[in-house]
Write a protein that holds these residues in place. Structure first.
Motif, mmCIF file in Angstrom:
data_model
loop_
_atom_site.group_PDB
_atom_site.id
_atom_site.type_symbol
_atom_site.label_atom_id
_atom_site.label_comp_id
_atom_site.label_asym_id
_atom_site.label_seq_id
_atom_site.Cartn_x
_atom_site.Cartn_y
_atom_site.Cartn_z
ATOM 1 N N TYR A 209 0.838 -1.207 0.000
ATOM 2 C CA TYR A 209 0.000 0.000 0.000
ATOM 3 C C TYR A 209 0.870 1.253 0.000
ATOM 4 C CZ TYR A 209 -3.352 3.352 2.097
ATOM 5 O OH TYR A 209 -4.140 4.439 2.384
ATOM 6 N N GLN A 210 1.841 1.292 0.890
ATOM 7 C CA GLN A 210 2.717 2.463 1.000
ATOM 8 C C GLN A 210 3.573 2.629 -0.246
ATOM 9 O OE1 GLN A 210 4.717 1.544 4.683
ATOM 10 N NE2 GLN A 210 2.759 1.419 5.754
ATOM 11 N N SER A 211 4.010 1.523 -0.834
ATOM 12 C CA SER A 211 4.817 1.578 -2.047
ATOM 13 C C SER A 211 4.014 2.162 -3.203
ATOM 14 C CB SER A 211 5.313 0.174 -2.405
ATOM 15 O OG SER A 211 6.010 0.185 -3.630
ATOM 16 N N ALA A 212 2.754 1.735 -3.325
ATOM 17 C CA ALA A 212 1.893 2.251 -4.395
ATOM 18 C C ALA A 212 1.659 3.749 -4.224
ATOM 19 C CB ALA A 212 0.568 1.497 -4.402
ATOM 20 N N ILE A 213 1.478 4.198 -2.984
ATOM 21 C CA ILE A 213 1.265 5.626 -2.740
ATOM 22 C C ILE A 213 2.530 6.415 -3.054
ATOM 23 C CG2 ILE A 213 0.833 7.353 -0.936
ATOM 24 C CD1 ILE A 213 -1.095 5.372 0.336
ATOM 25 N N ARG A 214 3.689 5.876 -2.682
ATOM 26 C CA ARG A 214 4.953 6.558 -2.997
ATOM 27 C C ARG A 214 5.121 6.722 -4.504
ATOM 28 N NH1 ARG A 214 7.034 3.383 1.297
ATOM 29 N NH2 ARG A 214 7.792 1.822 -0.184
ATOM 30 N N GLU A 215 4.680 5.720 -5.247
ATOM 31 C CA GLU A 215 4.788 5.785 -6.705
ATOM 32 C C GLU A 215 3.940 6.921 -7.259
ATOM 33 O OE1 GLU A 215 4.421 2.677 -10.472
ATOM 34 O OE2 GLU A 215 4.396 1.921 -8.415
ATOM 35 N N VAL A 216 2.728 7.056 -6.704
ATOM 36 C CA VAL A 216 1.833 8.126 -7.153
ATOM 37 C C VAL A 216 2.383 9.492 -6.765
ATOM 38 C CG1 VAL A 216 -0.469 9.149 -6.879
ATOM 39 C CG2 VAL A 216 -0.224 6.670 -7.101
ATOM 40 N N THR A 217 2.786 9.642 -5.504
ATOM 41 C CA THR A 217 3.281 10.952 -5.051
ATOM 42 C C THR A 217 4.581 11.340 -5.743
ATOM 43 O OG1 THR A 217 4.347 9.874 -3.131
ATOM 44 C CG2 THR A 217 2.153 10.794 -2.800
ATOM 45 N N SER A 218 5.386 10.351 -6.099
ATOM 46 C CA SER A 218 6.624 10.630 -6.830
ATOM 47 C C SER A 218 6.317 11.199 -8.214
ATOM 48 C CB SER A 218 7.458 9.351 -6.961
ATOM 49 O OG SER A 218 8.605 9.566 -7.750
ATOM 50 N N LEU A 219 5.295 10.632 -8.867
ATOM 51 C CA LEU A 219 4.883 11.142 -10.172
ATOM 52 C C LEU A 219 4.374 12.574 -10.050
ATOM 53 C CD1 LEU A 219 3.058 8.091 -11.766
ATOM 54 C CD2 LEU A 219 5.126 9.188 -12.598
ATOM 55 N N VAL A 220 3.633 12.845 -8.985
ATOM 56 C CA VAL A 220 3.111 14.198 -8.780
ATOM 57 C C VAL A 220 4.256 15.183 -8.624
ATOM 58 C CG1 VAL A 220 1.841 15.675 -7.172
ATOM 59 C CG2 VAL A 220 0.929 13.430 -7.776
ATOM 60 N N ARG A 221 5.260 14.815 -7.830
ATOM 61 C CA ARG A 221 6.415 15.713 -7.632
ATOM 62 C C ARG A 221 7.151 15.959 -8.955
ATOM 63 N NH1 ARG A 221 6.735 12.964 -2.570
ATOM 64 N NH2 ARG A 221 8.079 11.359 -3.449
ATOM 65 N N GLN A 222 7.262 14.923 -9.787
ATOM 66 C CA GLN A 222 7.925 15.074 -11.078
ATOM 67 C C GLN A 222 7.162 16.040 -11.977
ATOM 68 O OE1 GLN A 222 8.573 11.220 -12.853
ATOM 69 N NE2 GLN A 222 9.488 10.405 -10.999
ATOM 70 N N GLN A 223 5.832 15.992 -11.906
ATOM 71 C CA GLN A 223 5.013 16.883 -12.720
ATOM 72 C C GLN A 223 5.138 18.328 -12.293
ATOM 73 O OE1 GLN A 223 2.765 16.116 -15.396
ATOM 74 N NE2 GLN A 223 3.974 14.259 -15.394
ATOM 75 N N VAL A 224 5.267 18.519 -10.981
ATOM 76 C CA VAL A 224 5.364 19.871 -10.432
ATOM 77 C C VAL A 224 6.694 20.514 -10.773
ATOM 78 C CG1 VAL A 224 5.432 21.223 -8.301
ATOM 79 C CG2 VAL A 224 3.729 19.408 -8.577
ATOM 80 N N GLN A 225 7.759 19.725 -10.792
ATOM 81 C CA GLN A 225 9.100 20.263 -11.040
ATOM 82 C C GLN A 225 9.247 20.802 -12.472
ATOM 83 O OE1 GLN A 225 11.728 17.031 -10.036
ATOM 84 N NE2 GLN A 225 11.493 17.342 -7.832
#
Length: 225
Positions: A209-225
């Motif tokens: 569960y935590q790994s899947a969330i990290r994957e999503v939040t990592s993508l969000v951070r990449q989009q913001v940068q």
């Protein structure tokens, strides 16, 4: 003779086992609270959800804290199902099927989702389509989230479910007194072993569960940068 000696005359190490068991549960639950809040933040910001953040209550029991996180997980499932239904309603059947077709290029699926969110929300962030495809394309909200809800319910109903979160600081005697209020002495070992099994399954499901969330939040951070 101490209460714990009466309960475990054959193995003093069981005292340490029980303390360790309880602390492991609290640590795992705390991490899940944090990860869930991260997911809630992404859903609220990018997919137009209005889910409340949660916090562990140290004055409450294990079961009460399990109920808190179960409630928000159920709400996450409900919101994602609603979003999926909105997408199905606003897309032509062929385009909707493309969102779940593993053979379709991800960029094309993201573009489709982004177009729908612009309609649903009136205005959508650039990451809305990415988040939607990542959530719908993973097992985060199917197998993993459903498994966690089931395990949290089992833990809450177990022999240690009625123990306060803060009792860990009061020592083994207080923990054992609390347990004895819920179960007969001759059932204690069986109950604790069952609890260990639930905890092992809970930790494994939590990591996914935590790994899947990290994957999503990592993508969000990449989009913001």
């Amino acid at each position: 003779m101490a209460l714990s000696d009466l309960l475990y005359p054959d193995n003093p190490k069981r005292k340490e086992e029980l303390i360790h068991l309880h602390q492991e549960l609290l640590n795992c639950m705390s991490t899940n609270f944090h990860a869930t809040n991260e997911l809630v933040g992404v859903l609220n910001e990018h997919l137009g959800c209005t889910i409340n953040h949660i916090q562990m209550r140290e004055s409450s029991t294990v079961k009460e804290n399990c109920d808190i996180i179960i409630q928000v997980m159920n709400e996450i499932q409900h919101q994602v199902e609603k979003i999926d239904n909105d997408m199905k309603e606003k897309l032509e059947p062929v385009l909707y099927q493309k969102l779940y077709d593993i053979k379709e290029p991800e960029l094309e699926k993201i573009a489709i989702a982004q177009r729908v969110f612009s309609i649903i929300l009136g205005e959508a962030t650039s990451t809305a389509g990415v988040v939607a495809i990542k959530l719908f394309g993973s097992n985060l909200l199917t197998l993993t989230l459903g498994k966690l809800i089931s395990l949290l319910a089992q833990i809450g109903a177990s022999v240690l479910g009625g123990i306060s979160i803060t009792i860990i600081g009061l020592g083994i005697e207080m923990i054992l007194h609390a347990i004895l209020g819920a179960v007969e002495r001759n059932q204690l070992l069986t109950a604790v072993r069952s609890y260990e099994k639930h905890l092992a399954e809970f930790k494994a499901a939590s990591e996914k569960y935590q790994s899947a969330i990290r994957e999503v939040t990592s993508l969000v951070r990449q989009q913001v940068q």
